[in-house]
Design a protein around this motif. Structure first.
Motif, PDB file in Angstrom:
ATOM      1  N   LEU A 125      39.812  25.936  30.147  1.00  0.00           N
ATOM      2  CA  LEU A 125      39.608  26.067  31.590  1.00  0.00           C
ATOM      3  C   LEU A 125      40.902  26.458  32.302  1.00  0.00           C
ATOM      4  N   LEU A 126      42.009  25.862  31.896  1.00  0.00           N
ATOM      5  CA  LEU A 126      43.300  26.219  32.496  1.00  0.00           C
ATOM      6  C   LEU A 126      43.645  27.681  32.222  1.00  0.00           C
ATOM      7  N   LEU A 127      43.327  28.150  31.030  1.00  0.00           N
ATOM      8  CA  LEU A 127      43.605  29.544  30.680  1.00  0.00           C
ATOM      9  C   LEU A 127      42.752  30.487  31.521  1.00  0.00           C
ATOM     10  N   VAL A 128      41.482  30.156  31.690  1.00  0.00           N
ATOM     11  CA  VAL A 128      40.583  30.994  32.493  1.00  0.00           C
ATOM     12  C   VAL A 128      41.038  31.026  33.947  1.00  0.00           C
ATOM     13  N   VAL A 129      41.342  29.861  34.498  1.00  0.00           N
ATOM     14  CA  VAL A 129      41.731  29.771  35.908  1.00  0.00           C
ATOM     15  C   VAL A 129      43.036  30.518  36.180  1.00  0.00           C
ATOM     16  N   THR A 130      44.022  30.344  35.320  1.00  0.00           N
ATOM     17  CA  THR A 130      45.321  30.976  35.561  1.00  0.00           C
ATOM     18  C   THR A 130      45.283  32.485  35.338  1.00  0.00           C
ATOM     19  N   LEU A 131      44.568  32.938  34.317  1.00  0.00           N
ATOM     20  CA  LEU A 131      44.492  34.377  34.059  1.00  0.00           C
ATOM     21  C   LEU A 131      43.711  35.103  35.151  1.00  0.00           C
ATOM     22  N   THR A 132      42.567  34.538  35.548  1.00  0.00           N
ATOM     23  CA  THR A 132      41.787  35.175  36.608  1.00  0.00           C
ATOM     24  C   THR A 132      42.524  35.115  37.932  1.00  0.00           C
ATOM     25  N   GLY A 133      43.263  34.028  38.170  1.00  0.00           N
ATOM     26  CA  GLY A 133      44.046  33.919  39.397  1.00  0.00           C
ATOM     27  C   GLY A 133      45.171  34.933  39.437  1.00  0.00           C
ATOM     28  N   LEU A 134      45.752  35.203  38.274  1.00  0.00           N
ATOM     29  CA  LEU A 134      46.826  36.194  38.202  1.00  0.00           C
ATOM     30  C   LEU A 134      46.313  37.574  38.592  1.00  0.00           C
ATOM     31  N   TYR A 135      45.149  37.942  38.072  1.00  0.00           N
ATOM     32  CA  TYR A 135      44.580  39.247  38.428  1.00  0.00           C
ATOM     33  C   TYR A 135      44.117  39.258  39.881  1.00  0.00           C
ATOM     34  N   ASP A 136      43.513  38.149  40.303  1.00  0.00           N
ATOM     35  CA  ASP A 136      42.992  38.073  41.672  1.00  0.00           C
ATOM     36  C   ASP A 136      44.105  38.298  42.690  1.00  0.00           C
ATOM     37  N   ASN A 137      45.269  37.734  42.435  1.00  0.00           N
ATOM     38  CA  ASN A 137      46.407  37.929  43.335  1.00  0.00           C
ATOM     39  C   ASN A 137      46.859  39.380  43.329  1.00  0.00           C
ATOM     40  N   ASN A 138      46.946  39.980  42.149  1.00  0.00           N
ATOM     41  CA  ASN A 138      47.383  41.367  42.067  1.00  0.00           C
ATOM     42  C   ASN A 138      46.403  42.304  42.760  1.00  0.00           C
ATOM     43  N   ASP A 139      45.116  41.948  42.669  1.00  0.00           N
ATOM     44  CA  ASP A 139      44.097  42.783  43.298  1.00  0.00           C
ATOM     45  C   ASP A 139      44.232  42.748  44.821  1.00  0.00           C
ATOM     46  N   ILE A 140      44.518  41.562  45.355  1.00  0.00           N
ATOM     47  CA  ILE A 140      44.660  41.428  46.807  1.00  0.00           C
ATOM     48  C   ILE A 140      45.930  42.115  47.294  1.00  0.00           C
ATOM     49  N   ALA A 141      47.020  41.902  46.561  1.00  0.00           N
ATOM     50  CA  ALA A 141      48.309  42.449  46.990  1.00  0.00           C
ATOM     51  C   ALA A 141      48.547  43.862  46.475  1.00  0.00           C
ATOM     52  N   ASP A 142      47.630  44.369  45.656  1.00  0.00           N
ATOM     53  CA  ASP A 142      47.763  45.703  45.061  1.00  0.00           C
ATOM     54  C   ASP A 142      49.079  45.814  44.288  1.00  0.00           C
ATOM     55  N   GLU A 143      49.377  44.776  43.489  1.00  0.00           N
ATOM     56  CA  GLU A 143      50.631  44.732  42.766  1.00  0.00           C
ATOM     57  C   GLU A 143      50.519  45.272  41.349  1.00  0.00           C
ATOM     58  N   GLY A 144      49.401  45.011  40.678  1.00  0.00           N
ATOM     59  CA  GLY A 144      49.275  45.382  39.283  1.00  0.00           C
ATOM     60  C   GLY A 144      48.599  46.725  39.091  1.00  0.00           C
ATOM     61  N   PRO A 145      48.989  47.509  38.065  1.00  0.00           N
ATOM     62  CA  PRO A 145      48.380  48.813  37.836  1.00  0.00           C
ATOM     63  C   PRO A 145      46.891  48.742  37.530  1.00  0.00           C
ATOM     64  N   LEU A 146      46.421  47.618  36.968  1.00  0.00           N
ATOM     65  CA  LEU A 146      44.991  47.509  36.674  1.00  0.00           C
ATOM     66  C   LEU A 146      44.161  47.304  37.932  1.00  0.00           C
ATOM     67  N   SER A 147      44.806  46.890  39.029  1.00  0.00           N
ATOM     68  CA  SER A 147      44.070  46.657  40.267  1.00  0.00           C
ATOM     69  C   SER A 147      43.382  47.924  40.764  1.00  0.00           C
ATOM     70  N   GLU A 148      43.963  49.075  40.470  1.00  0.00           N
ATOM     71  CA  GLU A 148      43.428  50.333  40.986  1.00  0.00           C
ATOM     72  C   GLU A 148      42.349  50.935  40.096  1.00  0.00           C
ATOM     73  N   ILE A 149      42.315  50.559  38.824  1.00  0.00           N
ATOM     74  CA  ILE A 149      41.374  51.203  37.907  1.00  0.00           C
ATOM     75  C   ILE A 149      40.172  50.340  37.534  1.00  0.00           C
ATOM     76  N   VAL A 150      40.249  49.031  37.819  1.00  0.00           N
ATOM     77  CA  VAL A 150      39.119  48.149  37.512  1.00  0.00           C
ATOM     78  C   VAL A 150      38.044  48.322  38.581  1.00  0.00           C
ATOM     79  N   PRO A 151      36.777  48.551  38.183  1.00  0.00           N
ATOM     80  CA  PRO A 151      35.692  48.697  39.163  1.00  0.00           C
ATOM     81  C   PRO A 151      35.573  47.492  40.077  1.00  0.00           C
ATOM     82  N   ALA A 152      35.103  47.745  41.300  1.00  0.00           N
ATOM     83  CA  ALA A 152      35.019  46.682  42.308  1.00  0.00           C
ATOM     84  C   ALA A 152      34.137  45.523  41.845  1.00  0.00           C
TER      85      ALA A 152
END
Length: 235
Positions: A125-152
């Motif tokens: 559960l900790l792994l799921v929460v932290t990994l999804t949170g990491l992407y979720d933050n990048n998606d909001i802040a447009d920080e990570g390169p995957l944020s632009e290519i992952v479908p909505a």
């Protein structure tokens, strides 16, 4: 001539009469991971509720590094920390729970059969929460390169999984705390004390578990930190 009684019935093991001794069952890295995780999870929950998102993200990244370290330590660390040492079959876990309310001496070295599965659940559960949170933050802040290519749709699903993961994790934490209370009240087992001091009083016949190197723990923690930094930059 009288026949001699069988040897197995005439000799009592000498170890039965020897007093209990203090045995170090939990190493320092394992205990630090446990209590730092408690603090970080609580702090992450509070900062999320207060909408302190930058702090929340930093806490999540630190928590992810700790989880990755615990996984590595579970493969290469001390005996009682290794997954191969405490992960039992589901059947053994169920058998252990059948005697949950039986009051008996605590001679367990490390996690019991049911506790091992709780460790796996919390780590997952900790792994799921932290990994999804990491992407979720990048998606909001447009920080990570995957944020632009992952479908909505996938991005939204990751965000929903992060929120659901927090709820499930909170339930698992409550269950874990309740289990500790049941062990204390019903069985008379103190599970908190050994996780603080690392030591438990056990029969003299019980072998002390092997401990891993602190230098190895530091190296694995460093590797985990580097992995998280790379994930934060490229996820």
């Amino acid at each position: 001539m009288r026949s001699r009684p069988p040897a197995t019935t005439s000799v009592t093991p000498a170890t039965d009469d020897r007093p209990a001794r203090s045995v170090r069952v939990w190493d320092l890295p394992r205990r630090l991971f446990h209590w730092l995780t408690v603090v970080l999870v609580a702090a992450a929950y509070v900062t999320q509720r207060l909408n302190w998102m930058q702090t929340h993200v930093r806490l999540g990244e630190t928590l992810l590094a700790l989880v990755l370290f615990r996984i590595l330590w579970g493969c290469f660390g001390s005996e009682t920390a290794r997954f191969s040492r405490f992960v039992a079959s589901p059947h053994k876990a169920v058998e252990h729970l059948r005697h949950l309310l039986r009051r008996e001496p605590d001679v367990q070295v490390g996690h019991n059969a049911a506790g091992g599965w709780m460790v796996l659940l919390l780590l997952a559960l900790l792994l799921v929460v932290t990994l999804t949170g990491l992407y979720d933050n990048n998606d909001i802040a447009d920080e990570g390169p995957l944020s632009e290519i992952v479908p909505a749709k996938i991005a939204n699903a990751i965000g929903s999984l992060h929120a659901l993961g927090w709820d499930v994790l909170a339930g698992a934490v409550v269950l874990h705390v309740c289990a500790i209370a049941v062990y204390a009240l019903a069985k008379g087992h103190n599970l908190v004390g050994p996780m603080l001091t690392g030591k438990k009083r056990l029969p003299a016949s019980v072998r002390a578990p092997a401990r891993g190197s602190l230098w190895l723990a530091a190296l694995l923690m460093g590797v985990s930190g580097v992995v998280v930094a790379l994930l934060a930059a490229y996820l």
